[in-house]
Every structure is written in C-alpha cells, then in structure tokens.
Design a protein around this motif. Sequence first.
Motif, PDB file in Angstrom:
ATOM      1  N   VAL A 182       0.845  -1.192   0.000  1.00  0.00           N
ATOM      2  CA  VAL A 182       0.000   0.000   0.000  1.00  0.00           C
ATOM      3  C   VAL A 182       0.883   1.245   0.000  1.00  0.00           C
ATOM      4  CG1 VAL A 182      -1.812   1.266   1.208  1.00  0.00           C
ATOM      5  CG2 VAL A 182      -1.793  -1.240   1.248  1.00  0.00           C
ATOM      6  N   GLU A 183       0.604   2.168  -0.911  1.00  0.00           N
ATOM      7  CA  GLU A 183       1.361   3.411  -1.009  1.00  0.00           C
ATOM      8  C   GLU A 183       0.710   4.486  -0.138  1.00  0.00           C
ATOM      9  OE1 GLU A 183       4.123   3.778  -2.726  1.00  0.00           O
ATOM     10  OE2 GLU A 183       4.101   1.830  -3.768  1.00  0.00           O
ATOM     11  N   PHE A 184       1.552   5.237   0.558  1.00  0.00           N
ATOM     12  CA  PHE A 184       1.094   6.389   1.339  1.00  0.00           C
ATOM     13  C   PHE A 184       1.779   7.647   0.798  1.00  0.00           C
ATOM     14  CE2 PHE A 184       0.271   2.806   4.078  1.00  0.00           C
ATOM     15  CZ  PHE A 184      -0.961   3.098   4.634  1.00  0.00           C
ATOM     16  N   GLY A 185       1.575   7.900  -0.492  1.00  0.00           N
ATOM     17  CA  GLY A 185       2.247   9.002  -1.151  1.00  0.00           C
ATOM     18  C   GLY A 185       3.583   8.554  -1.705  1.00  0.00           C
ATOM     19  N   PRO A 186       4.357   9.480  -2.307  1.00  0.00           N
ATOM     20  CA  PRO A 186       5.658   9.112  -2.882  1.00  0.00           C
ATOM     21  C   PRO A 186       6.732   8.829  -1.839  1.00  0.00           C
ATOM     22  CG  PRO A 186       5.318  11.480  -3.039  1.00  0.00           C
ATOM     23  CD  PRO A 186       4.025  10.903  -2.536  1.00  0.00           C
ATOM     24  N   GLY A 187       6.442   9.114  -0.565  1.00  0.00           N
ATOM     25  CA  GLY A 187       7.480   8.973   0.452  1.00  0.00           C
ATOM     26  C   GLY A 187       7.405   7.730   1.303  1.00  0.00           C
ATOM     27  N   LEU A 226      10.383   3.875   3.855  1.00  0.00           N
ATOM     28  CA  LEU A 226      10.411   5.329   3.828  1.00  0.00           C
ATOM     29  C   LEU A 226      11.511   5.760   2.866  1.00  0.00           C
ATOM     30  CD1 LEU A 226       9.982   6.597   7.517  1.00  0.00           C
ATOM     31  CD2 LEU A 226       8.263   6.405   5.719  1.00  0.00           C
ATOM     32  N   ARG A 227      11.101   6.391   1.770  1.00  0.00           N
ATOM     33  CA  ARG A 227      12.043   6.749   0.714  1.00  0.00           C
ATOM     34  C   ARG A 227      12.775   5.487   0.254  1.00  0.00           C
ATOM     35  NH1 ARG A 227      15.038  12.047   2.915  1.00  0.00           N
ATOM     36  NH2 ARG A 227      15.883  12.063   0.793  1.00  0.00           N
ATOM     37  N   GLU A 228      14.082   5.402   0.448  1.00  0.00           N
ATOM     38  CA  GLU A 228      14.829   4.236  -0.029  1.00  0.00           C
ATOM     39  C   GLU A 228      15.115   3.231   1.078  1.00  0.00           C
ATOM     40  OE1 GLU A 228      15.353   3.856  -3.200  1.00  0.00           O
ATOM     41  OE2 GLU A 228      14.489   5.826  -3.610  1.00  0.00           O
ATOM     42  N   GLY A 229      14.717   3.528   2.316  1.00  0.00           N
ATOM     43  CA  GLY A 229      15.043   2.654   3.433  1.00  0.00           C
ATOM     44  C   GLY A 229      13.895   1.723   3.797  1.00  0.00           C
ATOM     45  N   ARG A 230      14.227   0.590   4.370  1.00  0.00           N
ATOM     46  CA  ARG A 230      13.254  -0.408   4.816  1.00  0.00           C
ATOM     47  C   ARG A 230      13.459  -0.697   6.298  1.00  0.00           C
ATOM     48  NH1 ARG A 230      11.265  -3.546   0.542  1.00  0.00           N
ATOM     49  NH2 ARG A 230      11.058  -5.353   1.923  1.00  0.00           N
ATOM     50  N   ILE A 231      12.337  -0.864   7.009  1.00  0.00           N
ATOM     51  CA  ILE A 231      12.430  -1.167   8.421  1.00  0.00           C
ATOM     52  C   ILE A 231      11.311  -2.151   8.780  1.00  0.00           C
ATOM     53  CG2 ILE A 231      10.991   0.812   9.104  1.00  0.00           C
ATOM     54  CD1 ILE A 231      12.809   1.123  11.552  1.00  0.00           C
ATOM     55  N   HIS A 284      18.853  -0.043  15.113  1.00  0.00           N
ATOM     56  CA  HIS A 284      19.998   0.006  14.209  1.00  0.00           C
ATOM     57  C   HIS A 284      19.979   1.162  13.216  1.00  0.00           C
ATOM     58  CE1 HIS A 284      20.929  -3.948  15.768  1.00  0.00           C
ATOM     59  NE2 HIS A 284      19.712  -4.371  15.415  1.00  0.00           N
ATOM     60  N   GLN A 285      18.824   1.756  12.960  1.00  0.00           N
ATOM     61  CA  GLN A 285      18.751   2.794  11.938  1.00  0.00           C
ATOM     62  C   GLN A 285      17.580   3.727  12.218  1.00  0.00           C
ATOM     63  OE1 GLN A 285      17.483   1.429   8.035  1.00  0.00           O
ATOM     64  NE2 GLN A 285      16.354  -0.289   8.930  1.00  0.00           N
ATOM     65  N   GLU A 286      17.646   4.897  11.576  1.00  0.00           N
ATOM     66  CA  GLU A 286      16.545   5.859  11.639  1.00  0.00           C
ATOM     67  C   GLU A 286      16.254   6.340  10.227  1.00  0.00           C
ATOM     68  OE1 GLU A 286      15.794   8.882  14.859  1.00  0.00           O
ATOM     69  OE2 GLU A 286      16.459  10.246  13.262  1.00  0.00           O
ATOM     70  N   LEU A 287      15.004   6.206   9.812  1.00  0.00           N
ATOM     71  CA  LEU A 287      14.569   6.653   8.492  1.00  0.00           C
ATOM     72  C   LEU A 287      13.750   7.923   8.645  1.00  0.00           C
ATOM     73  CD1 LEU A 287      13.403   3.216   7.028  1.00  0.00           C
ATOM     74  CD2 LEU A 287      15.678   4.246   6.970  1.00  0.00           C
ATOM     75  N   SER A 288      13.773   8.763   7.615  1.00  0.00           N
ATOM     76  CA  SER A 288      13.024  10.015   7.681  1.00  0.00           C
ATOM     77  C   SER A 288      12.437  10.354   6.323  1.00  0.00           C
ATOM     78  CB  SER A 288      13.926  11.165   8.153  1.00  0.00           C
ATOM     79  OG  SER A 288      14.955  11.411   7.215  1.00  0.00           O
ATOM     80  N   VAL A 289      11.366  11.147   6.347  1.00  0.00           N
ATOM     81  CA  VAL A 289      10.722  11.608   5.117  1.00  0.00           C
ATOM     82  C   VAL A 289       9.981  12.898   5.434  1.00  0.00           C
ATOM     83  CG1 VAL A 289       8.611  10.277   5.541  1.00  0.00           C
ATOM     84  CG2 VAL A 289       9.201  10.953   3.211  1.00  0.00           C
ATOM     85  N   ASP A 290       9.970  13.827   4.490  1.00  0.00           N
ATOM     86  CA  ASP A 290       9.234  15.076   4.657  1.00  0.00           C
ATOM     87  C   ASP A 290       7.733  14.792   4.686  1.00  0.00           C
ATOM     88  OD1 ASP A 290       7.772  17.586   3.495  1.00  0.00           O
ATOM     89  OD2 ASP A 290       9.727  18.319   4.150  1.00  0.00           O
TER      90      ASP A 290
END
Length: 219
Positions: free
Chosen positions: A143-148, A158-163, A192-198
């Motif tokens: 399911v897409e929630f916008g381009p981000g 989120l963008r190019e990252g997967r969690i 281990h990581q933090e993803l972000s998107v506007d």
Amino acid sequence: MPLRSLFISLTGAVAASAIAAFCGRYGFAALPTSVVILGGLMLLMMVGQWSTLAYYAFSPKQLTFDEQAVVYGRKIYPYAEMSNVGSYVGKAATEILMSDGKQLLLRWDIWQAAEIWERLLEERTLPHLWRKVHDALERGEKVEFGPGASLDQDVLILREGRIAIATISTIRFVNQSDTGAQSRTLHIADEHQELSVDEGHLRNQHVLFAVLAEKLSAN
C-alpha cells in the motif's frame, strides 16, 4: 548561506535595482529612493501572494463537516469516496483526492479553527481508508502512502530505506524552518537505523499511523 536564501537575496537585490531604475526613468526621482524601493517591493509581494488572494476572493464561503461528507460551497464530498488526504506547505493546506479523480484543496490560512477541521477530517475518513488498507494488506498487496512511504504486512519503506514493523522503537515528527517556511519531517527508528521523510511526501498519514499502531500493539 543556503541556496534558497541566496536566491531570495539576489532576487530582492535585482528587483530593487530594477524598481529604482524604472522610477528614475519615468519621473519618480523626486521621491526618496528608500520609499520608492519599499513601495515597489510591497507591490511585488502582493503579486507573489496573488494565488492566495484569488483563492480567498473566489472560494466558496461555506465549509461544513457533516457526519457523512464535507460540504464546500454547493458541492458535497463524501468521506467514503475520499481516496487520498495529504497536507503540504507546512500543513498550510490539505489536498483531498476523490475516488472519481476530482480534487478538493482546503487552504487553512483563510478558515478559522483550522486544527479542529483537520482533526475532524482525519477522524471521519479514517474508518473508510483504514478498511481499504487493511483489505489490501490481507491480500498481500503493498500500500502506497504518497511518494514517500509504502507498507506491506511486515515492512515499512520510507524513501529508499526499509524497516521491519516489529522492530520499530520510535515514531516522531521534527519541526523545521527554512527562511520562514515551516515543515515537518517524520522520523521512524529501530535499534539500528533511523529513516526520515518530509511530511509533504505523505498521504493518508493518519491511516498509516493507525495501521502501525495496530501492528505494534499486536507484537
């Protein structure tokens, strides 16, 4: 200096020089230069705000959030037929996409109590949109929630990252300001990581958070 700030500064300097040259050529030289430049820049600012002024002047004055639909002027937009709800420009506006392709733009800077209306819109669209997302995930679809952002049964992208959803430890928004423009960035992290998107790249984010909360509570 950020490129945006540099561009604004250069644009202002060029505009001020052009205004001063124009006024000197056409007989306004008797006025103080500062007055001429200030007046010209104010005129340019008004021109730059033309879309907002036009929206305020020509948009319907009636905005009602009924139990089953938004009434905007003489048009009715049922919550059950809304497929996308997204905010942009630092939450200054909400764009709604209907299932038939029609769009509704609500610019909150001309409506009072905007936060209340936004909250009502989220509450009344959530049951319909959540059901669609839940059914799609049960079918094994992404399911897409916008381009981000996008989501499947077990993974958030989120963008190019997967969690992995089960490993999410924090979900937070960070406010940002760039030369007066306000924005928010969504940050989601595990150990281990933090993803972000506007936030402007998200659609139906209230549904995304509801689905994540359901999955995290189940884990």
